[in-house]
Write a protein that holds these residues in place. Structure first.
Motif, PDB file in Angstrom:
ATOM      1  N   ALA A 254      15.022  45.774  13.028  1.00 14.05           N
ATOM      2  CA  ALA A 254      15.943  44.723  13.454  1.00 14.05           C
ATOM      3  C   ALA A 254      17.394  45.155  13.234  1.00 14.05           C
ATOM      4  O   ALA A 254      18.256  44.940  14.097  1.00 14.05           O
ATOM      5  CB  ALA A 254      15.643  43.431  12.694  1.00 14.05           C
ATOM      6  N   ILE A 255      17.670  45.773  12.081  1.00  8.71           N
ATOM      7  CA  ILE A 255      19.023  46.258  11.801  1.00  8.71           C
ATOM      8  C   ILE A 255      19.418  47.336  12.813  1.00  8.71           C
ATOM      9  O   ILE A 255      20.516  47.320  13.385  1.00  8.71           O
ATOM     10  CB  ILE A 255      19.110  46.808  10.365  1.00  8.71           C
ATOM     11  N   SER A 256      18.509  48.271  13.041  1.00 10.70           N
ATOM     12  CA  SER A 256      18.773  49.365  13.963  1.00 10.70           C
ATOM     13  C   SER A 256      19.038  48.853  15.375  1.00 10.70           C
ATOM     14  O   SER A 256      19.978  49.289  16.047  1.00 10.70           O
ATOM     15  CB  SER A 256      17.574  50.321  13.964  1.00 10.70           C
ATOM     16  N   THR A 257      18.230  47.914  15.831  1.00 10.12           N
ATOM     17  CA  THR A 257      18.386  47.362  17.182  1.00 10.12           C
ATOM     18  C   THR A 257      19.691  46.594  17.309  1.00 10.12           C
ATOM     19  O   THR A 257      20.361  46.648  18.355  1.00 10.12           O
ATOM     20  CB  THR A 257      17.196  46.452  17.530  1.00 10.12           C
ATOM     21  N   ARG A 258      20.073  45.898  16.250  1.00 11.15           N
ATOM     22  CA  ARG A 258      21.314  45.132  16.285  1.00 11.15           C
ATOM     23  C   ARG A 258      22.528  46.048  16.451  1.00 11.15           C
ATOM     24  O   ARG A 258      23.490  45.700  17.149  1.00 11.15           O
ATOM     25  CB  ARG A 258      21.437  44.299  15.009  1.00 11.15           C
TER      26      ARG A 258
END
Length: 275
Positions: A254-258
């Motif tokens: 989720a962090i990476s995609t954000r």
């Protein structure tokens, strides 16, 4: 007088045991017991480079943010620690680590011979590759530094990338104090290309909606990792195990995609020699 040699008896008011227990519970919930300080989690002091978008940077309101900041916070939370961030230049952070003022550096640094003199490194959680950035109208295939001979090439000043580019291309290399200025020169077609790390290039192109594109990586992923004090095998091993678990977790994705739109623990594009 109470006989200290005999067990003391609890005096229960004449309101019935159940009623008394209810009163005691209500008193506890409304009194000091509710406000007693909780046990604080252990804290780790983590250094971050203060001007290193998108990995770590100080916003206008003074708060520190960035991809690395969020990832390291999640990494420490998973191990039951709070993070105390310290933002500074890399030079100052290295000195702080040597003095024991920070526990480790929360940015993934290049595993170069020079850096290995000062730090040990933790397993990487993001794939970092060197890429060419071209104007979206440019159809040329520029897959190695040799392809840039005789062309105007933009790089970030005072970096290993600048050193490599000047060694291969020579005087046609133009250095910039801010990589976003190099990208702007490329938009205006004052350069043929810019060389930068893939994640930095992708971040700035997407953030500003630039008419640029990222070319094929020049080589396999660059060795990077969180920097820990030299010889501190305990923290190195604990963080490495934590990273191995974290990259499999949905929170990391989720962090990476954000920040980047995909899972950066895996390479997005194969490098030139394998295409």
């Amino acid at each position: 007088m109470i006989d200290s040699r005999a067990p003391q008896q609890l005096c229960v008011p004449p309101v019935g045991r159940r009623a008394w227990l209810q009163m005691a519970l209500a008193l506890a919930c409304s009194g000091a017991a509710l406000h007693a300080p909780a046990q604080d989690k252990p804290r780790m002091r983590v250094g971050f480079i203060s001007r290193y978008q998108p990995y770590s940077f100080v916003q206008a309101d003074g708060t520190l943010t960035g991809f690395d900041v969020e990832v390291v916070r999640a990494l420490l939370n998973a191990s039951g620690h709070d993070m105390e961030p310290v933002a500074d230049s890399l030079t100052n952070l290295r000195q702080k680590m040597q003095k024991g003022e920070i526990d480790f550096i929360g940015n993934q640094l290049l595993v170069t011979p020079e850096n290995r003199r000062h730090f040990d490194f933790v397993k990487s959680y993001a794939t970092i590759q060197l890429v060419s950035v071209l104007h979206e109208d440019d159809d040329r295939d520029l897959m190695s530094l040799d392809d840039f001979l005789g062309k105007k090439l933009g790089v970030l000043a005072n970096t290993g990338i600048e050193e490599q580019a000047r060694g291969a291309v020579g005087k046609s290399v133009q250095s910039f104090e801010r990589i976003e200025d190099a990208f702007r020169a490329l938009v205006d077609k004052k350069l043929d290309a810019v060389i930068e790390e893939n994640l930095i290039a992708e971040y700035f192109i997407d953030k500003a909606g630039l008419p640029l594109k990222v070319g094929v990586p020049f080589a396999a992923p660059i060795r990077v990792g969180l920097a820990v004090p030299k010889g501190n095998k305990d923290i190195e091993q604990r963080l490495s195990l934590g990273v191995q678990s974290l990259v499999k977790d949905k929170n990391f994705k989720a962090i990476s995609t954000r920040w980047f739109g995909y899972d950066v623990s895996r390479p997005r594009v194969s490098h030139a020699s394998s295409t």
